[in-house]
Write an enzyme that holds these catalytic residues in place. Structure first.
Site: not given
Ligand code: DX5
Ligand code: ZN
Length: 213
Positions: A7, A32, A34, A36, A65, A67, A136, A141, A172, A194, A196
């Site tokens: 991510s 990926h 994100d 938002m 993705h 959001m 999810m 967020g 995710d 993300g 990791a």
């Molecule tokens: C959260 C996002 C994820 C996020 C995951 O709203 O959709 O894609 O980046 O991050 P980690 O892997 O740190 O949980």
């Molecule tokens: Zn995501």
């Protein structure tokens, strides 16, 4: 083998070109993205203009993705920017069936994402319009949250629901080597990560650690 989708949310936003080059070299399968809007989720990231600039800089599958509230309004812009997969939230879209048709008509693969509290039953009547389901495993967020264990049961149930369909199952949120193993066992095909992946400079080792289960 499970696919890994780093991510971009956890990348250095000051140097995205270099970050995506490194992710590609490290063996990422998808990128990926994100998106938002600060309304559907309490955070604001980037949209079509940034994706458009990144597109010529990477061969990776672009996994957008969304959001955002009323994602229907931006589907054509996200597709034109170069997304390969567009995923909308079941909770954010009024006419899900129609939105999925539109994503495919724009030449993209169509995905639906479910928040942790949303039951898998919302997928029942759109299975033939889906290419991807995104579970999810945190409330969307922010990166860096802890995996919500109840989602393992949902992943397994969805795996059962989509058998016989050409649909990938993506998870995710809160993915680390331990939760990755549990998700793979429950039936996940793609893991978004993300924290990791970006936790150390050795992205290849971090991606490998998520696959080795
Ligand atoms: C959260 C996002 C994820 C996020 C995951 O709203 O959709 O894609 O980046 O991050 P980690 O892997 O740190 O949980
Ligand atoms: Zn995501």
């Amino acid at each position: 083998m499970v696919k890994i989708a780093p991510s971009l949310l956890s990348a250095d936003f000051g140097n995205l070109e270099e970050e995506i080059r490194r992710l590609e070299a490290a063996g990422a399968d998808l990128l990926h993205l994100d998106v938002m809007d600060g309304v559907f989720v309490p955070n604001l990231t980037f949209g079509a203009p940034v994706i458009k600039e990144l597109r010529p800089r990477s061969q990776l599958v672009f996994d957008a993705h969304l959001m955002v509230t009323n994602p229907e309004k931006m589907l054509s812009a996200i597709a034109a920017a170069g997304a390969d997969i567009i995923t909308v939230h079941a909770e954010a879209v009024t006419h899900l069936d129609k939105a999925l048709d539109e994503i495919r008509s724009l030449g993209c693969r169509a995905g639906v994402s479910l928040n942790p509290a949303t039951p898998e039953s919302v997928l029942e009547y759109v299975l033939d319009k889906l290419d991807l389901v995104l579970v999810m495993s945190v409330n969307p967020g922010f990166g860096g949250q802890s995996f919500i264990d109840s989602q393992l049961e949902k992943i397994a149930r969805i795996k059962e629901m989509i058998s016989g369909y050409d649909i990938e199952l993506e998870v995710d949120g809160g993915i680390n080597p331990e939760t990755a193993a549990e998700c793979i066992k429950a039936g996940a095909d793609i893991l978004v990560a993300g924290t990791a992946v970006f936790s150390t400079d050795d992205y290849a080792a971090n991606i490998k650690a998520l696959r080795q289960n």
